[in-house]
Design a protein around this motif. Structure first.
Motif, PDB file in Angstrom:
ATOM      1  N   ILE A  84       0.851  -1.185   0.000  1.00  0.00           N
ATOM      2  CA  ILE A  84       0.000   0.000   0.000  1.00  0.00           C
ATOM      3  C   ILE A  84       0.884   1.232   0.000  1.00  0.00           C
ATOM      4  CG2 ILE A  84      -1.753   1.279   1.280  1.00  0.00           C
ATOM      5  CD1 ILE A  84      -2.625  -1.451   2.458  1.00  0.00           C
ATOM      6  N   THR A  85       0.649   2.104  -0.974  1.00  0.00           N
ATOM      7  CA  THR A  85       1.410   3.355  -1.046  1.00  0.00           C
ATOM      8  C   THR A  85       0.442   4.521  -0.933  1.00  0.00           C
ATOM      9  OG1 THR A  85       1.295   3.346  -3.454  1.00  0.00           O
ATOM     10  CG2 THR A  85       3.252   2.389  -2.473  1.00  0.00           C
ATOM     11  N   LYS A  86       0.890   5.556  -0.267  1.00  0.00           N
ATOM     12  CA  LYS A  86       0.083   6.765  -0.112  1.00  0.00           C
ATOM     13  C   LYS A  86       0.818   7.920  -0.773  1.00  0.00           C
ATOM     14  CE  LYS A  86      -1.895   5.268   4.254  1.00  0.00           C
ATOM     15  NZ  LYS A  86      -2.081   5.568   5.675  1.00  0.00           N
ATOM     16  N   THR A  87       0.123   8.622  -1.631  1.00  0.00           N
ATOM     17  CA  THR A  87       0.686   9.810  -2.273  1.00  0.00           C
ATOM     18  C   THR A  87      -0.341  10.931  -2.181  1.00  0.00           C
ATOM     19  OG1 THR A  87      -0.148   9.109  -4.432  1.00  0.00           O
ATOM     20  CG2 THR A  87       2.113   8.509  -3.899  1.00  0.00           C
ATOM     21  N   GLU A  88       0.127  12.118  -2.458  1.00  0.00           N
ATOM     22  CA  GLU A  88      -0.777  13.263  -2.427  1.00  0.00           C
ATOM     23  C   GLU A  88      -0.791  13.903  -3.806  1.00  0.00           C
ATOM     24  OE1 GLU A  88      -1.017  17.425  -0.126  1.00  0.00           O
ATOM     25  OE2 GLU A  88      -0.584  15.671   1.135  1.00  0.00           O
ATOM     26  N   ASN A  90      -2.916  17.050  -5.849  1.00  0.00           N
ATOM     27  CA  ASN A  90      -3.880  18.165  -5.781  1.00  0.00           C
ATOM     28  C   ASN A  90      -4.532  18.273  -4.413  1.00  0.00           C
ATOM     29  OD1 ASN A  90      -3.374  18.702  -8.511  1.00  0.00           O
ATOM     30  ND2 ASN A  90      -5.010  17.327  -9.169  1.00  0.00           N
ATOM     31  N   GLY A  91      -3.735  18.060  -3.368  1.00  0.00           N
ATOM     32  CA  GLY A  91      -4.243  18.187  -2.014  1.00  0.00           C
ATOM     33  C   GLY A  91      -5.041  16.986  -1.528  1.00  0.00           C
ATOM     34  N   LYS A  92      -5.197  15.986  -2.358  1.00  0.00           N
ATOM     35  CA  LYS A  92      -5.935  14.787  -1.954  1.00  0.00           C
ATOM     36  C   LYS A  92      -4.963  13.628  -1.737  1.00  0.00           C
ATOM     37  CE  LYS A  92     -10.517  15.098  -3.927  1.00  0.00           C
ATOM     38  NZ  LYS A  92     -11.460  14.432  -4.803  1.00  0.00           N
ATOM     39  N   GLU A  93      -5.252  12.847  -0.721  1.00  0.00           N
ATOM     40  CA  GLU A  93      -4.438  11.661  -0.460  1.00  0.00           C
ATOM     41  C   GLU A  93      -4.937  10.519  -1.348  1.00  0.00           C
ATOM     42  OE1 GLU A  93      -2.678   9.791   3.495  1.00  0.00           O
ATOM     43  OE2 GLU A  93      -4.802   9.312   3.272  1.00  0.00           O
ATOM     44  N   ILE A  94      -4.005   9.926  -2.085  1.00  0.00           N
ATOM     45  CA  ILE A  94      -4.349   8.803  -2.952  1.00  0.00           C
ATOM     46  C   ILE A  94      -3.692   7.556  -2.378  1.00  0.00           C
ATOM     47  CG2 ILE A  94      -4.125   7.818  -5.260  1.00  0.00           C
ATOM     48  CD1 ILE A  94      -4.032  10.714  -6.303  1.00  0.00           C
ATOM     49  N   ILE A  95      -4.522   6.557  -2.129  1.00  0.00           N
ATOM     50  CA  ILE A  95      -4.027   5.284  -1.601  1.00  0.00           C
ATOM     51  C   ILE A  95      -4.094   4.271  -2.730  1.00  0.00           C
ATOM     52  CG2 ILE A  95      -4.399   3.444   0.065  1.00  0.00           C
ATOM     53  CD1 ILE A  95      -5.687   5.550   1.900  1.00  0.00           C
ATOM     54  N   LYS A  96      -2.938   3.657  -2.979  1.00  0.00           N
ATOM     55  CA  LYS A  96      -2.831   2.710  -4.079  1.00  0.00           C
ATOM     56  C   LYS A  96      -2.387   1.358  -3.517  1.00  0.00           C
ATOM     57  CE  LYS A  96      -0.565   2.895  -8.598  1.00  0.00           C
ATOM     58  NZ  LYS A  96       0.538   3.568  -9.284  1.00  0.00           N
ATOM     59  N   THR A  97      -3.103   0.299  -3.877  1.00  0.00           N
ATOM     60  CA  THR A  97      -2.757  -1.046  -3.437  1.00  0.00           C
ATOM     61  C   THR A  97      -2.271  -1.837  -4.641  1.00  0.00           C
ATOM     62  OG1 THR A  97      -4.457  -0.954  -1.723  1.00  0.00           O
ATOM     63  CG2 THR A  97      -3.603  -3.115  -2.285  1.00  0.00           C
ATOM     64  N   VAL A  98      -1.064  -2.384  -4.518  1.00  0.00           N
ATOM     65  CA  VAL A  98      -0.468  -3.167  -5.592  1.00  0.00           C
ATOM     66  C   VAL A  98      -0.123  -4.552  -5.046  1.00  0.00           C
ATOM     67  CG1 VAL A  98       1.471  -3.316  -7.211  1.00  0.00           C
ATOM     68  CG2 VAL A  98       0.511  -1.078  -6.621  1.00  0.00           C
TER      69      VAL A  98
END
Length: 162
Positions: A84-88, A90-98
């Motif tokens: 699970i990676t978390k990035t930001e 445009n001010g939103k947190e994006i959680i990506k599961t690979v």
């Protein structure tokens, strides 16, 4: 007997729990003996003499042995896990599961098979021969240490039967 006195300090629930924990944590017999304040020889004597002590060490080691076996098998067969990676953005947190794949480990496979099925997977193979076999023996000679005459004699002997 002084040994019995020291042993009694460790036979209670708290002492046995510590001993079992040390064994589970992977400490060697020598390290456990040091923690208790006894020699390794005394440690082995206590294992033979005192069932509660022996059981605490054995139970702790069984847990770590089983975990190690499971980890080795997992490496031998390969496995998948989720990252699970978390990035930001445009001010939103994006959680990506690979889903990541770890392929089987050849070294772990070899180790597992050699230990679990030694007859089929050991490095040494037996060859049984049921009839007589003539074996020729070759000898290497350092010619630099021989005289010319000695070399000629060896050559003559080698080709005498041809």
């Amino acid at each position: 007997m002084a040994e019995n006195g020291k042993y009694k300090d460790w036979i209670n629930d708290e002492g046995l729990l510590k001993i079992e924990g040390w064994a589970r944590d992977g400490l060697t017999d020598k390290e456990i003996a040091y923690n208790i304040g006894i020699t390794q020889a005394t440690f082995y004597c206590w294992l033979r003499k005192y069932k509660k002590f022996k059981d605490a060490v054995k139970n702790g080691k069984e847990v770590v042995d089983r975990k190690t076996e499971n980890a080795l098998l997992k490496r031998a067969l390969g496995y998948e896990y989720e990252e699970i990676t978390k990035t930001e953005q445009n001010g939103k947190e994006i959680i990506k599961t690979v889903t990541k794949h770890i392929p089987p480990d050849v070294t772990a496979i070899i180790f597992w098979l050699k230990n679990r099925k030694p007859k089929q997977w050991r490095d040494v193979n037996k060859l049984e021969i049921d009839k007589p076999v003539q074996i020729e023996q070759s000898t290497q000679i350092d010619l630099s240490k021989l005289t010319k005459d000695e070399i000629l004699n060896i050559t003559r002997e080698a080709f005498k039967n041809d």
